[in-house]
Design a protein around this motif. Structure first.
Motif, PDB file in Angstrom:
ATOM      1  N   LEU A 148       0.725  -1.089  -0.040  1.00  0.00           N
ATOM      2  CA  LEU A 148       0.099   0.000  -0.069  1.00  0.00           C
ATOM      3  C   LEU A 148       0.878   1.350  -0.131  1.00  0.00           C
ATOM      4  CD1 LEU A 148      -2.730  -0.873   2.705  1.00  0.00           C
ATOM      5  CD2 LEU A 148      -2.855  -1.012   0.192  1.00  0.00           C
ATOM      6  N   PRO A 149       0.436   2.381  -0.664  1.00  0.00           N
ATOM      7  CA  PRO A 149       1.035   3.709  -0.594  1.00  0.00           C
ATOM      8  C   PRO A 149       1.158   4.056   0.895  1.00  0.00           C
ATOM      9  CG  PRO A 149      -0.940   3.994  -1.654  1.00  0.00           C
ATOM     10  CD  PRO A 149      -0.893   2.303  -1.384  1.00  0.00           C
ATOM     11  N   GLU A 150       1.985   5.048   0.923  1.00  0.00           N
ATOM     12  CA  GLU A 150       2.088   5.524   2.445  1.00  0.00           C
ATOM     13  C   GLU A 150       0.852   6.330   2.845  1.00  0.00           C
ATOM     14  OE1 GLU A 150       4.330   5.190   5.161  1.00  0.00           O
ATOM     15  OE2 GLU A 150       5.196   3.583   3.931  1.00  0.00           O
ATOM     16  N   TYR A 151       0.273   7.018   2.141  1.00  0.00           N
ATOM     17  CA  TYR A 151      -0.797   7.978   2.335  1.00  0.00           C
ATOM     18  C   TYR A 151      -1.970   6.889   2.878  1.00  0.00           C
ATOM     19  CZ  TYR A 151      -1.780   6.971  -2.423  1.00  0.00           C
ATOM     20  OH  TYR A 151      -2.200   6.446  -3.722  1.00  0.00           O
ATOM     21  N   THR A 152      -1.977   5.632   2.180  1.00  0.00           N
ATOM     22  CA  THR A 152      -3.154   4.963   2.600  1.00  0.00           C
ATOM     23  C   THR A 152      -2.830   4.114   3.857  1.00  0.00           C
ATOM     24  OG1 THR A 152      -3.873   4.388   0.305  1.00  0.00           O
ATOM     25  CG2 THR A 152      -4.554   2.874   1.957  1.00  0.00           C
TER      26      THR A 152
END
Length: 481
Positions: A148-152
């Motif tokens: 997952l991307p860091e923002y998620t």
């Protein structure tokens, strides 16, 4: 955790040894097959529109208009068809045939497991039974995109309050992936609409790859349990099938015999259920406005969260637990029958019975019951056994009661008892797992909708006044406006 990594690597190495070089080059085989199939089906659609566009499908009644469009044939959905008497069919195959023909999981001990959800995805999307090599290539492609991307991750690691309903957390996390949508970027650049399906496919595979980690993250954030999103993604990237990392993440890393197969079966069974249900229809509607797959499926999850759709399994489990506590483990059939009559006579319903379309026992219920009966531990679980007894007792009671159109059990009467047996006791998570599964069908149709160039969905609405005037014009009479 070393034992878990060893187990997953064993599965992966076993698959790699079986197919060798071919697996390393088959991860995009599904996309390549769609390249061949979409023009063929698009030509069929154009022929239908050109030669038979004015051909009536059915006559719409007032009862359908004011009754939630029940039974109204008004949308195109390719993945599956639901017949009231025959049950669900995936491109003509019923669930028993799918269980027999689709490639299956291979357990660590070498035994054969249940049909793989990845295989069901291939069937839903292409109408074809995949080979084991094709399914392993697809699983590899999903695993490669699991992180997952860091923002998620920030959302799932304290960015959202733990008290927020798990389905709300799931929907928000899915919508956040819109940040990097290939579909949205392509549309913004003015890509030819005939090519948009390719970007819808890329987004769909990305979302499917990340859904297990998102679900694991929701569980950790909401209940402080399990391995969380990062560890689930790490396990996925070490190899294996789509379901195994989620099973391990939800169990806190514990190898619970039968749990991964139970979850695989659940995900495959719930993958699609034609297009008229709330979640499927919502994804189709939002996607028809050319919203990207992340936004359209996030919207679908909000519909799935409704008590009349995806929350049924937890309601059933609460009902069965309450009955078990009230009657005890040694309750007789007469005791159970009396309890059910008390429920009905008080104006309540027996949850887990009846279906909006089906007029027979839900084949998904049968599949889960068969799995449970073959499991040494699940078959002896008191709640599972009570659910099986209810099937024989509740249907005659409901038939005698006479107010239930379909007095047969649906899948929700079974699934909660299965998942709680394997340790997933937090009932709101059942809908989250449902949300992971239903993405198989909704996202597949989203790809096909763009491949076929389906237009924005825009039905005509009518008021009561218009309906009344139409009836008066037909000479049938109607009440005053």
């Amino acid at each position: 955790m070393s034992t878990l990594r060893t187990s997953i690597r064993y599965i992966n190495l076993r698959a790699a040894a079986a197919v060798g070089h071919q697996v390393r080059h088959s991860s995009q085989a599904l996309r390549a097959r769609l390249e061949e199939l979409i023009p063929q089906k698009a030509a069929r659609l154009q022929t239908l529109k050109k030669e038979y566009g004015s051909h009536p499908v059915q006559t719409t009644t007032i009862a359908q208009v004011v009754g939630g469009m029940r039974g109204m044939k008004a949308m195109l959905w390719e993945g599956s068809e639901l017949d009231a008497n025959e049950g669900i069919r995936f491109h003509g195959l019923n669930l028993e045939e799918c269980a027999e023909k689709l490639p299956k999981a291979r357990n660590v001990d070498g035994s054969e497991g249940v049909m793989l959800p990845e295989a069901m995805l291939w069937l839903i999307m292409t109408g074809e039974i995949p080979t084991t090599e094709q399914v392993e290539g697809l699983a590899k492609d999903l695993a490669a995109q699991a992180a997952l991307p860091e923002y998620t991750l920030k959302l799932l690691e304290g960015g959202l309050p733990s008290s927020l309903h798990p389905m709300t957390q799931l929907s928000i996390a899915v919508a956040s992936l819109n940040h990097d949508s290939k579909f949205a970027q392509a549309y913004e650049k003015g890509v030819n609409k005939k090519e948009l399906w390719k970007y819808a496919y890329e987004d769909s595979i990305t979302l499917l790859a990340k859904l297990p980690a998102i679900a694991a993250g929701v569980y950790k954030n909401a209940y402080g349990k399990g391995l969380g999103a990062r560890k689930c993604a790490e396990l996925a990237q070490e190899g294996g099938d789509w379901t195994q990392p989620l099973a391990l993440a939800l169990s806190g890393g514990e190898e619970r015999k039968g749990w991964a197969d139970c979850l695989r079966l659940y995900l495959a069974l719930h993958g699609d259920h034609e297009g008229g249900n709330v979640s499927a229809h919502t994804s189709h509607l939002v996607g028809s406005a050319l919203a990207d797959p992340f936004l359209s499926y996030s919207a679908a999850l909000n519909g799935l969260a409704g008590p009349l759709h995806g929350l049924a399994a937890q309601e059933v489990l609460t009902f069965v637990k309450t009955m078990h506590d009230a009657l005890g483990a040694d309750a007789s059939d007469t005791d159970i029958e009396g309890y059910l009559w008390d429920v009905l006579n008080s104006g309540r319903v027996i949850p887990g019975y009846g279906h909006g379309v089906l007029r027979k026992t839900d084949p998904r219920f049968t599949a889960l019951a068969k799995f449970g009966s073959s499991s040494p531990t699940l078959s002896s679980d008191p709640l599972f056994r009570l659910v099986q007894r209810l099937q024989a007792i509740a249907t005659p009671v409901l038939q005698k009661h006479g107010k239930t159109a379909n007095p047969f059990p649906n899948v929700d009467s079974q699934s909660g008892a299965c998942m709680q047996h394997f340790g997933l006791e937090e009932a709101p998570m059942y809908t989250v797992v449902f949300g992971v599964s239903r993405a198989l069908g909704c996202l597949s149709q989203g790809v096909w909708s763009r491949g076929l160039g389906l237009p924005i969905e825009r039905p005509k609405s009518v008021s009561l006044r218009v309906l009344e005037e139409g009836v008066k014009g037909a000479g049938a009479g109607a009440g005053q406006a």
